[in-house]
Design an enzyme around this catalytic site. Structure first.
Site, PDB file in Angstrom:
ATOM      1  N   GLY A 147       0.835  -1.210   0.000  1.00 30.54           N
ATOM      2  CA  GLY A 147       0.000   0.000   0.000  1.00 30.54           C
ATOM      3  C   GLY A 147       0.865   1.253   0.000  1.00 30.54           C
ATOM      4  CB  ALA A 170       6.847  -3.610  -1.388  1.00 31.55           C
ATOM      5  CE  LYS A 182       1.068 -12.446  -7.332  1.00 27.27           C
ATOM      6  NZ  LYS A 182       1.035 -11.160  -6.676  1.00 27.27           N
ATOM      7  CG  ASN A 214       9.717 -18.832  -3.065  1.00 23.16           C
ATOM      8  OD1 ASN A 214       9.289 -19.108  -1.941  1.00 23.16           O
ATOM      9  ND2 ASN A 214       9.325 -17.754  -3.716  1.00 23.16           N
ATOM     10  CG  ASN A 255      12.271 -13.992  -3.477  1.00 20.93           C
ATOM     11  OD1 ASN A 255      13.446 -13.626  -3.490  1.00 20.93           O
ATOM     12  ND2 ASN A 255      11.335 -13.445  -4.219  1.00 20.93           N
ATOM     13  CD  GLU A 298      -2.510 -12.496   2.077  1.00 21.21           C
ATOM     14  OE1 GLU A 298      -1.509 -12.727   1.366  1.00 21.21           O
ATOM     15  OE2 GLU A 298      -3.257 -11.524   1.896  1.00 21.21           O
TER      16      GLU A 298
HETATM   17  P1  NAD Z   1       1.554  -5.720   5.004  1.00 21.17           P
HETATM   18  O1  NAD Z   1       1.302  -6.594   6.181  1.00 21.17           O
HETATM   19  O2  NAD Z   1       2.917  -5.134   4.798  1.00 21.17           O
HETATM   20  O3  NAD Z   1       0.505  -4.511   4.983  1.00 21.17           O
HETATM   21  C1  NAD Z   1      -0.826  -4.614   5.409  1.00 21.17           C
HETATM   22  C2  NAD Z   1      -1.123  -3.357   6.203  1.00 21.17           C
HETATM   23  O4  NAD Z   1      -2.521  -3.309   6.495  1.00 21.17           O
HETATM   24  C3  NAD Z   1      -0.413  -3.277   7.557  1.00 21.17           C
HETATM   25  O5  NAD Z   1       0.392  -2.097   7.625  1.00 21.17           O
HETATM   26  C4  NAD Z   1      -1.547  -3.239   8.568  1.00 21.17           C
HETATM   27  O6  NAD Z   1      -1.270  -2.425   9.712  1.00 21.17           O
HETATM   28  C5  NAD Z   1      -2.665  -2.660   7.753  1.00 21.17           C
HETATM   29  N1  NAD Z   1      -4.028  -2.921   8.251  1.00 21.17           N
HETATM   30  C6  NAD Z   1      -4.523  -4.042   8.809  1.00 21.17           C
HETATM   31  N2  NAD Z   1      -5.819  -3.888   9.125  1.00 21.17           N
HETATM   32  C7  NAD Z   1      -6.162  -2.631   8.725  1.00 21.17           C
HETATM   33  C8  NAD Z   1      -7.363  -1.894   8.748  1.00 21.17           C
HETATM   34  N3  NAD Z   1      -8.494  -2.395   9.257  1.00 21.17           N
HETATM   35  N4  NAD Z   1      -7.351  -0.627   8.273  1.00 21.17           N
HETATM   36  C9  NAD Z   1      -6.214  -0.078   7.769  1.00 21.17           C
HETATM   37  N5  NAD Z   1      -5.038  -0.745   7.718  1.00 21.17           N
HETATM   38  C10 NAD Z   1      -5.019  -2.016   8.176  1.00 21.17           C
HETATM   39  O7  NAD Z   1       1.135  -6.602   3.713  1.00 21.17           O
HETATM   40  P2  NAD Z   1       1.667  -6.463   2.199  1.00 21.17           P
HETATM   41  O8  NAD Z   1       2.896  -7.276   2.047  1.00 21.17           O
HETATM   42  O9  NAD Z   1       1.677  -5.037   1.805  1.00 21.17           O
HETATM   43  O10 NAD Z   1       0.525  -7.235   1.424  1.00 21.17           O
HETATM   44  C11 NAD Z   1      -0.774  -6.708   1.219  1.00 21.17           C
HETATM   45  C12 NAD Z   1      -1.503  -7.587   0.201  1.00 21.17           C
HETATM   46  O11 NAD Z   1      -0.779  -7.563  -1.062  1.00 21.17           O
HETATM   47  C13 NAD Z   1      -1.564  -9.068   0.581  1.00 21.17           C
HETATM   48  O12 NAD Z   1      -2.747  -9.640   0.090  1.00 21.17           O
HETATM   49  C14 NAD Z   1      -0.362  -9.677  -0.135  1.00 21.17           C
HETATM   50  O13 NAD Z   1      -0.492 -11.064  -0.377  1.00 21.17           O
HETATM   51  C15 NAD Z   1      -0.402  -8.884  -1.430  1.00 21.17           C
HETATM   52  N6  NAD Z   1       0.863  -8.783  -2.153  1.00 21.17           N
HETATM   53  C16 NAD Z   1       2.039  -8.539  -1.477  1.00 21.17           C
HETATM   54  C17 NAD Z   1       3.201  -8.416  -2.205  1.00 21.17           C
HETATM   55  C18 NAD Z   1       4.517  -8.091  -1.522  1.00 21.17           C
HETATM   56  O14 NAD Z   1       5.571  -8.140  -2.180  1.00 21.17           O
HETATM   57  N7  NAD Z   1       4.531  -7.711  -0.253  1.00 21.17           N
HETATM   58  C19 NAD Z   1       3.192  -8.555  -3.606  1.00 21.17           C
HETATM   59  C20 NAD Z   1       1.974  -8.773  -4.252  1.00 21.17           C
HETATM   60  C21 NAD Z   1       0.811  -8.885  -3.515  1.00 21.17           C
END
Ligand code: NAD
Length: 305
Positions: free
Chosen positions: A12, A129, A187, A205, A254, A269
């Site tokens: 995000g 990220a 995916k 992996n 990774n 998840e």
């Molecule tokens: P993350 O844990 O880094 O971020 C999630 C964030 O959501 C946290 O900062 C948490 O505090 C916040 N959060 C939780 N509940 C909340 C709420 N009610 N309101 C507001 N914020 C809230 O996770 P991420 O790695 O950024 O992954 C997010 C999604 O993207 C997941 O589904 C993951 O599988 C997917 N994804 C991640 C990557 C990666 O490289 N990290 C790549 C592709 C997809």
């Protein structure tokens, strides 16, 4: 464009920052106070290939301070999507779009319970990220992003094209598709074949390829899930089993996201990945013993952290 991000962790924060750098008005919303405070005080720090830059972006814990946004991006983990969908629905108001690029299946449907499906965009991203600490992330890798409108209409596709242009303008290579379910399923199948196995065995992996028995386990989980996908009328990539092994090789060093979750004692998840295959299979009258076992083992592990 005014854009809100609900769940400003690793992904995000990354997407929010890239869109802010392109001149959009971006608001990050997260429940993590230290992270929100650090971003407001010092900007968001992004490390990319050893270089660090700072991006100025608004961050709030209380989404009520943001007002209506034209685009709301949901980037919480899939376990939090229900709560985030309510927040996103409020932020999108009467006309905004809500986008999910989260992993796993079920996120778009959860959002579509709150926001009409014509205003839900869903897709996948190959950007990667990692959170380094409050206010700081690493942009670990880039790759294509794909988006489509969840209700799959002609007007929906035109909207998806408009938002894909917004992303391309921010340096996020993005393609609009008519049916977002196809890339999301593709995916999902990769995650089905890699995540739970690496999480349960503490391997990276690439180590899935070391032993024939581990390779066979991964292939069996993917083959089962492909039957379920076809049962749902999704034409998944034919050579998916080989593709999953190729992804494991390409990302050999990774630790999967589920692996990292287990290492850190966090909820995974699993329910949106292997658990989703089990539920869909049950619905279709298809047996999914491999995915059932992987799901049961991860759920057991989570309960005993
Ligand atoms: P993350 O844990 O880094 O971020 C999630 C964030 O959501 C946290 O900062 C948490 O505090 C916040 N959060 C939780 N509940 C909340 C709420 N009610 N309101 C507001 N914020 C809230 O996770 P991420 O790695 O950024 O992954 C997010 C999604 O993207 C997941 O589904 C993951 O599988 C997917 N994804 C991640 C990557 C990666 O490289 N990290 C790549 C592709 C997809």
């Amino acid at each position: 464009m005014k854009i809100a991000v609900v769940g400003a962790g690793a992904m995000g924060s990354l997407f929010g920052a890239l869109l802010a750098e392109a001149g959009n008005e971006v608001w990050l919303n997260d429940v993590w106070a230290e992270h929100v405070n650090a971003i407001n005080q010092n900007g968001l720090e992004i490390e990319r290939e050893g270089k660090v830059r700072k991006v100025k972006v608004h961050a709030v814990r209380d989404a009520g301070k943001i007002g209506d946004a034209e685009l709301v991006i949901v980037f919480v983990k899939s376990t939090q999507t229900g709560e985030a969908a309510q927040i996103a629905g409020d932020l999108a108001g009467m006309g905004g779009m809500v986008l999910t690029l989260q992993n796993g299946m079920g996120n778009a449907d959860t959002i579509a319970e709150v926001v009409e499906p014509a205003r839900v965009l869903a897709g996948t991203t190959s950007h990667g990220a990692t959170l380094l600490g409050p206010g700081s992330i690493r942009h670990a890798g880039t790759g294509p992003t794909t988006i489509g409108v969840w209700n799959r209409t002609k007007e929906g596709f035109d909207r998806a094209v408009r938002f894909a242009q917004l992303f391309n303008g921010a340096g996020i290579a993005c393609e609009a598709v008519e049916d977002a379910r196809v890339p999301i399923w593709n995916k999902l199948l990769i995650n089905v074949g890699i995540n739970a196995i690496t999480a349960l065995t503490a391997i990276k992996n690439g180590e899935i390829l070391d032993l024939e028995v581990t390779r066979n386990l991964s292939c069996a989980a993917v083959e089962e899930a492909m039957v379920v996908a076809r049962g749902r009328g999704i034409s998944v990539t034919e050579d998916m089993v080989e593709h999953v092994l190729a992804v494991a090789k390409a990302t050999a060093a990774n630790r999967s996201s589920m692996g990292q979750d287990v290492d850190n004692g966090r909820q995974t998840e699993i329910r949106a990945i292997n658990g989703f295959i089990v539920r869909e299979g049950r619905d279709l009258g298809l047996k999914t013993p491999v995915n059932w076992t992987l799901t049961a083992l991860i759920e057991t592990l989570e309960k005993h952290y």
